[in-house]
Design a protein around this motif. Structure first.
Motif, PDB file in Angstrom:
ATOM      1  N   UNK A  79       0.844  -1.196   0.000  1.00 25.21           N
ATOM      2  CA  UNK A  79       0.000   0.000   0.000  1.00 25.21           C
ATOM      3  C   UNK A  79       0.877   1.244   0.000  1.00 25.21           C
ATOM      4  N   UNK A  80       0.333   2.335  -0.480  1.00 30.12           N
ATOM      5  CA  UNK A  80       1.137   3.521  -0.739  1.00 30.12           C
ATOM      6  C   UNK A  80       1.432   4.332   0.527  1.00 30.12           C
ATOM      7  N   UNK A  81       0.461   4.454   1.412  1.00 24.79           N
ATOM      8  CA  UNK A  81       0.678   5.190   2.667  1.00 24.79           C
ATOM      9  C   UNK A  81       1.222   4.216   3.711  1.00 24.79           C
ATOM     10  N   UNK A  82       2.443   3.774   3.494  1.00 23.06           N
ATOM     11  CA  UNK A  82       2.989   2.637   4.225  1.00 23.06           C
ATOM     12  C   UNK A  82       3.610   3.031   5.556  1.00 23.06           C
ATOM     13  N   UNK A  83       3.796   2.022   6.406  1.00 25.36           N
ATOM     14  CA  UNK A  83       4.503   2.218   7.669  1.00 25.36           C
ATOM     15  C   UNK A  83       5.922   2.706   7.419  1.00 25.36           C
ATOM     16  N   UNK A  84       6.575   2.159   6.419  1.00 27.31           N
ATOM     17  CA  UNK A  84       7.963   2.555   6.140  1.00 27.31           C
ATOM     18  C   UNK A  84       8.048   4.023   5.752  1.00 27.31           C
ATOM     19  N   UNK A  85       7.136   4.482   4.889  1.00 20.17           N
ATOM     20  CA  UNK A  85       7.101   5.895   4.514  1.00 20.17           C
ATOM     21  C   UNK A  85       6.827   6.756   5.731  1.00 20.17           C
ATOM     22  N   UNK A  86       5.808   6.378   6.524  1.00 23.95           N
ATOM     23  CA  UNK A  86       5.427   7.180   7.680  1.00 23.95           C
ATOM     24  C   UNK A  86       6.547   7.247   8.709  1.00 23.95           C
ATOM     25  N   UNK A  87       7.237   6.135   8.943  1.00 20.55           N
ATOM     26  CA  UNK A  87       8.335   6.127   9.910  1.00 20.55           C
ATOM     27  C   UNK A  87       9.492   6.992   9.429  1.00 20.55           C
ATOM     28  N   UNK A  88       9.781   6.937   8.131  1.00 20.19           N
ATOM     29  CA  UNK A  88      10.844   7.782   7.577  1.00 20.19           C
ATOM     30  C   UNK A  88      10.497   9.253   7.745  1.00 20.19           C
ATOM     31  N   UNK A  89       9.263   9.611   7.475  1.00 25.34           N
ATOM     32  CA  UNK A  89       8.827  11.005   7.626  1.00 25.34           C
ATOM     33  C   UNK A  89       8.914  11.433   9.082  1.00 25.34           C
ATOM     34  N   UNK A  90       8.536  10.549  10.001  1.00 26.67           N
ATOM     35  CA  UNK A  90       8.668  10.855  11.431  1.00 26.67           C
ATOM     36  C   UNK A  90      10.123  11.119  11.789  1.00 26.67           C
ATOM     37  N   UNK A  91      11.034  10.291  11.274  1.00 26.67           N
ATOM     38  CA  UNK A  91      12.448  10.529  11.592  1.00 26.67           C
ATOM     39  C   UNK A  91      12.914  11.868  11.043  1.00 26.67           C
ATOM     40  N   UNK A  92      12.501  12.218   9.828  1.00 22.31           N
ATOM     41  CA  UNK A  92      12.900  13.509   9.258  1.00 22.31           C
ATOM     42  C   UNK A  92      12.392  14.654  10.127  1.00 22.31           C
ATOM     43  N   UNK A  93      11.140  14.577  10.540  1.00 26.45           N
ATOM     44  CA  UNK A  93      10.561  15.658  11.345  1.00 26.45           C
ATOM     45  C   UNK A  93      11.228  15.771  12.711  1.00 26.45           C
ATOM     46  N   UNK A  94      11.420  14.642  13.381  1.00 26.96           N
ATOM     47  CA  UNK A  94      12.049  14.702  14.703  1.00 26.96           C
ATOM     48  C   UNK A  94      13.521  15.088  14.590  1.00 26.96           C
TER      49      UNK A  94
END
Length: 377
Positions: free
Chosen positions: A328-343
């Protein structure tokens, strides 16, 4: 075509959007809502003709296979963990979690149980952003080497009746609005490699301007004025300005600079808008839309302007992906990467240093007009 029984935990403002828009998607059947405040759950249930459950009841319900986590950001990790422990697929509002470690824990738990985890935002699946993606993939921009993003206003306190959490740890413009911008950048040009940033808190309190608490002040406990530089794995350098300390500005939402042309991308917080391309002569021309269904207006914003709103598309794509055995496109891997970038942006600002990004992800697959149509009822 399999329809998935959907439950929602968290009956705040955003729940109305999911409940209103879910009937647009043929794989989604919202059956129950739950909240710590049963009165809030009953109100939403009555409004949208679904049942009100306790959280425990919803998690144990046989007719629910995917649970949408619409709680406040600080609760996202624990609630998603409960959803997975109950043997159900999970889809979270943004930000997915507040630390990379939390995302990794959820990833391991989902893997052990054979479950899917997805997360908003899904606005990058909108027609405008998929049109921008096509322009990049087709070489119209050349190699993306730089760009700017700006998401700046004077915050949420003027309109939100309970804006406290926006200004607490887990809030702030980077964690609240950054997911839209960073997710779109990742789907357009790939994952991030390094970040550096500076931040400040210009106003120590905010005054609520709407609702029963109007005139009450709330403390500000997180940075509200952040300026960052993101280096992507492809070498592109993107400046990100995220601030709730700005009364007005003239910056575009997103500009990407390529070796062949510049691309002007509309607000990633929304699904539609004009995508402009400017070549070596400097004149910008709107790229012709491709009849993407997620560009079609289906409502109006608070100012009465026509708007395309398909929130829930990421959830529908996850449901279809479960049925079809694909990613799926809105994946856990994408979301976790975005969280790391933001934090990492916040950590860089606090410690005055560059921060290397350790996670990575694949660019989500494009969502063509035909594929988007397959998601709709």
């Amino acid at each position: 075509m399999q329809r998935f029984g959907i439950g929602i935990i968290g009956c705040g403002n955003i729940s109305a959007a999911y409940l209103k828009l879910a009937p647009l998607f043929k794989s989604l059947d919202i059956r129950a809502v739950a909240d710590l405040n049963m009165d809030a759950a009953r109100m939403r249930a009555e409004e949208f003709s679904v049942r009100a459950d306790s959280i425990e009841g919803l998690l144990s319900a046989d007719d629910i296979s995917i649970v949408v986590n619409l709680t406040v950001p600080a609760a996202h990790f624990e609630v998603t963990k409960q959803i997975l422990a109950a043997g159900k697929h999970a889809y979270s509002e943004k930000p997915f979690v507040l630390t990379v470690e939390e995302g990794e824990v959820l990833g391991r738990l989902a893997g052990e149980k054979g479950l899917r985890v997805g997360s908003a935002p899904d606005t990058f699946l909108g027609g405008a952003h998929q049109l921008a993606r096509a322009a990049i993939d087709e070489g119209k921009v050349g190699e993306v080497i730089g760009g700017t993003c700006h998401v700046m206003s004077h915050g949420m306190e003027a309109w939100h009746p309970n804006p406290d959490f926006f200004f607490q740890e887990g809030g702030g413009p980077v964690l609240d609005l950054g997911p839209y911008y960073i997710s779109n950048l990742v789907q357009l040009i790939g994952p991030v490699k390094v970040v550096t940033a500076m931040a400040s808190t210009s106003f120590k309190t905010r005054t609520i301007g709407n609702g029963p608490r109007k005139g009450e002040t709330v403390p500000v406990e997180t940075p509200t004025n952040i300026h960052a530089i993101l280096e992507f794995q492809n070498g592109a350098l993107i400046t990100l300005g995220a601030s709730w300390d700005v009364w007005a500005h003239r910056h575009e939402n997103m500009e990407l600079y390529g070796t062949e042309a510049s691309l002007y991308v509309p607000d990633p917080n929304f699904f539609a808008g004009a995508v402009l391309l400017a070549g070596q002569g400097g004149t910008s021309v709107e790229i012709a839309p491709r009849n993407h269904p997620f560009s079609v207006p289906n409502g109006q914003d608070g100012r009465g302007v026509d708007q395309a709103n398909y929130r829930g598309a990421g959830l529908a794509d996850m449901a279809m992906a479960i049925s079809g055995g694909r990613e799926h496109r809105c994946s856990l891997e994408l979301a976790t990467h975005v969280v790391e970038v933001m934090t990492a942006i916040l950590r860089s600002a606090e410690n005055q240093c560059r921060v290397d990004i350790e996670t990575t992800c694949n660019r989500p697959e494009p969502l063509t007009p035909a594929q988007a149509s397959m998601l709709l009822a």
